[in-house]
Design an enzyme around this catalytic site. Structure first.
Site, PDB file in Angstrom:
ATOM      1  N   ASP A 111       0.824  -1.216   0.000  1.00 13.11           N
ATOM      2  CA  ASP A 111       0.000   0.000   0.000  1.00 13.11           C
ATOM      3  C   ASP A 111       0.851   1.257   0.000  1.00 13.11           C
ATOM      4  OD1 ASP A 111      -1.219  -2.276   1.322  1.00 13.11           O
ATOM      5  OD2 ASP A 111      -2.924  -0.980   1.738  1.00 13.11           O
ATOM      6  N   THR A 112       1.817   1.280   0.919  1.00 11.83           N
ATOM      7  CA  THR A 112       2.655   2.474   1.067  1.00 11.83           C
ATOM      8  C   THR A 112       3.436   2.737  -0.206  1.00 11.83           C
ATOM      9  OG1 THR A 112       2.880   2.077   3.444  1.00 11.83           O
ATOM     10  CG2 THR A 112       4.486   3.534   2.412  1.00 11.83           C
TER      11      THR A 112
END
Length: 437
Positions: free
Chosen positions: A212-213
């Site tokens: 996600d990051t």
């Protein structure tokens, strides 16, 4: 870069199309595909999927699909997922033989035919009333990605001090090391447009929790629009996430991505302003394509460079003569000006030809030095001891003339406009649902 957002105009190869509002009822594919990645969730999977399905049926105005992505579970999760898919319309399941939330999302998203792709954690810690506000900006064409944020002012969050501390420290690390501006990287509640995912996902290396990051950092650095939705969130006390191991893996990911960004190893130019709906890129009759955007960027960089130049000149002037102070201040500001214009005005990223561009920039600097030095020499000939304010006024006038010439030389010689090369072949993941890779 595409500047016509009309649906009748085909985008150039390797360029994403203009963002457009998705039409309700168009085609047979669902508008939204919500992925739920799971690993050994035989107890929670059934109630959570039924609750999500009921919510979407009752409130979501578009066709949807729920995809259960099983990450190599060793309990009865695959059987529960198959039962749910058989019992509930618009629910399907996919089995992967390797663990990793990022791997599951990449696999299912890459194979999906829905124009909007989302995911949420199986515990449904996030209030489902935030789902429609999450995907609405993507459906309307306003944004490229959307995330739920537990750290927004209006969010209401219930969780223990340990998780609160870890979350806030992690987001502070992202802001300090990767200059991330989004507020919450770890909330398991995100969405992305499929056309963006098609180009962005092959650039994301991580297959675990850092997925996600990394996706958000690359999207933000490429200039894509990320919409944030404040959420109501209640911590799941039975969560199986290993905080220490996950934090360690995330820090390794921060180091890897930060290093790649620092050396220009990521081809973010594939994504930079790809949609052609930036007002600075609009076609203006009689103005060459791209000139309006470049003028805006050049003026901003030029104003900041001029301010830095005058401050440097005033500082150097306290211990040296006007000509030496002018040369030193102009040299320092010229190097910074070339680097800033290279990236921000003309969109050149990476290290390719960086040294050459700086060398050409120094030639342009020499021309500017000749103009400003000549102006100072003329002022010295006209008056023996000119006031400092007079020197600055003369330098500003000379720099204006040098700035016009600098822009013309940058555009025509240092950073000449080139046709967009075909995008390199990128790996696809459509086969991974069958192979489990």
């Amino acid at each position: 870069m595409r500047t016509d957002s009309s649906p009748d105009t085909d985008p150039s190869p390797g360029v994403l199309p203009a963002r457009e509002h998705l039409l309700a009822g168009a085609g047979d594919a669902p508008v939204l595909d919500v992925v739920i990645p799971v690993y050994n969730e035989e107890q929670d999977l059934g109630p959570c999927v039924r609750r999500l399905h009921h919510h979407l049926v009752a409130t979501f105005p578009y066709r949807f699909r729920i995809t259960i992505a099983d990450n190599a579970s060793t309990d009865a999760t695959p059987d529960v997922a198959a039962s749910l898919a058989a019992a509930l319309p618009a629910v399907q399941h996919a089995r992967l033989e390797q663990k990793g939330r990022g791997r599951a999302l990449r696999t299912v998203w890459s194979a999906s035919d829905a124009p909007v792709l989302a995911y949420m954690d199986v515990d449904l810690s996030t209030d489902l009333n935030a789902l429609l506000p999450l995907v609405a900006p993507l459906i309307s064409g306003h944004s490229d990605l959307a995330i739920g944020s537990r750290l927004a002012r209006s969010s209401r969050v219930v969780r223990g001090p340990k998780r609160e501390f870890v979350s806030r420290v992690y987001n502070l690390i992202l802001r300090g090391s990767l200059q991330a501006r989004f507020s919450d990287a770890q909330c398991g509640f995100k969405a992305i447009r499929r056309d963006v995912a098609k180009v962005l996902l092959p650039l994301v290396e991580d297959s675990g929790w850092f997925f996600d990051t990394e996706m958000l950092v690359l999207a933000e650095r490429a200039g894509l629009r990320i919409h944030e939705v404040p959420v109501d969130w209640v911590d799941d006390p039975d969560s199986t996430v290993h905080i220490v191991r996950t934090a360690t893996d995330d820090l390794r990911g921060v180091w890897r991505v930060g290093r790649a960004l620092a050396v220009g190893a990521l081809p973010l130019d594939r994504l930079a302003r790809p949609f052609g709906d930036d007002p600075r890129d609009r076609q203006v009759p009689g103005v060459p394509g791209g000139l309006a955007r470049q003028l805006v960027g050049f003026c901003v960089v030029g104003a900041l460079s001029t301010l830095a130049y005058l401050l440097l000149y005033s500082g150097f002037r306290t211990f040296t003569g006007s000509q030496v102070a002018n040369a030193l201040a102009l040299l320092v500001s010229a190097v910074a000006n070339t680097a800033a214009n290279r990236r921000l005005t003309f969109g050149v990223r990476g290290r390719d030809r960086a040294v050459r561009h700086q060398a050409q920039g120094l030639v342009v600097f020499a021309i500017g030095l000749a103009l400003t030095s000549g102006s100072l020499a003329a002022l010295g000939a006209a008056t023996t001891h000119p006031a400092h304010s007079t020197e600055l006024a003369v330098l500003i006038a000379a720099n204006l003339a040098a700035t016009v010439l600098r822009f013309l030389l940058f555009r025509a010689w240092v950073f000449p406009e080139q046709s967009t090369p075909p995008a390199p072949t990128r790996p696809t993941y459509d086969h991974e649902l069958e192979t489990g890779r």
